[in-house]
Write an enzyme that holds these catalytic residues in place. Structure first.
Site, mmCIF file in Angstrom:
data_model
loop_
_atom_site.group_PDB
_atom_site.id
_atom_site.type_symbol
_atom_site.label_atom_id
_atom_site.label_comp_id
_atom_site.label_asym_id
_atom_site.label_seq_id
_atom_site.Cartn_x
_atom_site.Cartn_y
_atom_site.Cartn_z
ATOM 1 N N ASP A 67 43.560 -38.304 -6.357
ATOM 2 C CA ASP A 67 43.217 -39.126 -5.200
ATOM 3 C C ASP A 67 43.427 -40.604 -5.482
ATOM 4 O OD1 ASP A 67 41.098 -39.315 -6.973
ATOM 5 O OD2 ASP A 67 39.764 -38.099 -5.761
ATOM 6 N N ASP A 129 27.685 -33.635 -4.066
ATOM 7 C CA ASP A 129 27.715 -32.810 -2.855
ATOM 8 C C ASP A 129 28.736 -31.673 -2.966
ATOM 9 O OD1 ASP A 129 30.080 -34.209 -2.743
ATOM 10 O OD2 ASP A 129 29.683 -35.214 -0.835
ATOM 11 N N HIS A 131 31.899 -31.993 -3.847
ATOM 12 C CA HIS A 131 33.294 -32.336 -3.554
ATOM 13 C C HIS A 131 34.165 -32.233 -4.799
ATOM 14 C CE1 HIS A 131 32.392 -36.890 -4.303
ATOM 15 N NE2 HIS A 131 33.050 -36.431 -5.335
ATOM 16 N N GLU A 136 35.322 -33.599 0.813
ATOM 17 C CA GLU A 136 33.881 -33.570 1.052
ATOM 18 C C GLU A 136 33.495 -32.269 1.765
ATOM 19 O OE1 GLU A 136 32.071 -35.762 -0.301
ATOM 20 O OE2 GLU A 136 32.779 -37.814 0.000
#
Ligand code: PGA
Length: 234
Positions: A67, A129, A131, A136
């Site tokens: 990313d 979370d 991810h 996400e």
């Protein structure tokens, strides 16, 4: 998906760096999928040290990073900068062989990876979370490289690297979950107590509520946890 629990991040870095280096020795032009964040830093340090000691060359290795931030005003906060300073500048990696998701024409990144022959080994961290990359909760399992809006927890977690939370980019381009799942081998590393819930969910029901849970469907994934990250697993 195989769970490997080790005492601490040093032991994990020692083992994961060995796996990376043995791949490079076996296939000097292999394709690595690389991650940023705090988690892989000890592994990158061990790769640098051992590559020097054992004279292992990365000159033909190619890499695709997971990313990159969008609309980031500070190059020193970019993932390109992170990878240069934490890995590429310290081994004989040819920067022309290192790739990051583009700011437009995202789908082209998947094509580029495919054209290169596909990622042989993808390194992943995991967010609190669940991810992976910037995928996400709620991200489609078959997603390709795309723009992702960062969730509040992620912006908060990333703010520790910035002077002020208002400077944290709120969107990024990320390999999709479908992109990641095409990697031939995946190693996810999770360390610390704040990852324990996410790891529990990774081994729970496969659900878009925990993006990492899709790795249960991948044929060759190792989940390396320290004792704290594995503490909620039965
Ligand atoms: P961290 O980030 O390694 O800095 O904890 C992991 C991630 O968000 O994927």
């Amino acid at each position: 998906m195989k769970l490997i629990v080790r005492k601490n991040d040093e032991q994990i870095a020692d083992e994961v760096s060995d796996l990376v280096l043995s791949l490079v020795k076996k296939n000097p032009s292999c394709i690595l999928g690389l991650a940023t964040g705090s988690t892989p830093i000890p592994t990158y340090k061990d790769i640098i040290r051992k590559a020097k000691e054992e004279k292992i060359s990365f000159k033909d290795v190619r890499s695709f990073n997971l990313d990159e931030y969008l609309n980031n005003k500070d190059f020193t906060q970019s993932y390109r900068y992170f990878m240069n300073s934490n890995l590429f500048d310290h081994i004989d990696m040819d920067k022309d062989n290192t790739h990051f998701p583009p700011e437009s024409d995202f789908a082209h990144y998947d094509d580029e990876i495919e054209k290169a022959g596909g990622v042989d080994l993808q390194i992943l961290g995991i967010g609190r979370d669940g991810h992976i990359g910037f995928n996400e909760p709620g991200t489609a399992f078959d997603s390709k490289t795309h723009v992702a809006a960062l969730k509040e927890t992620t912006i908060k977690d990333n703010s520790r690297f910035f002077k002020d939370i208002s400077l944290v980019p709120t969107s990024a381009v990320t390999m999709g979950l479908g992109t990641i799942m095409k990697s031939k081998k995946i190693i996810l590393i999770a360390t610390g107590k704040n990852k324990a819930e996410a790891i529990k969910a990774t081994f729970g029901k496969i659900s878009i509520d925990c993006p990492a849970s899709i790795l249960q469907n991948h044929p060759d994934t190792l989940i390396y946890c320290d004792e704290e990250a594995a503490s909620l697993l039965k």
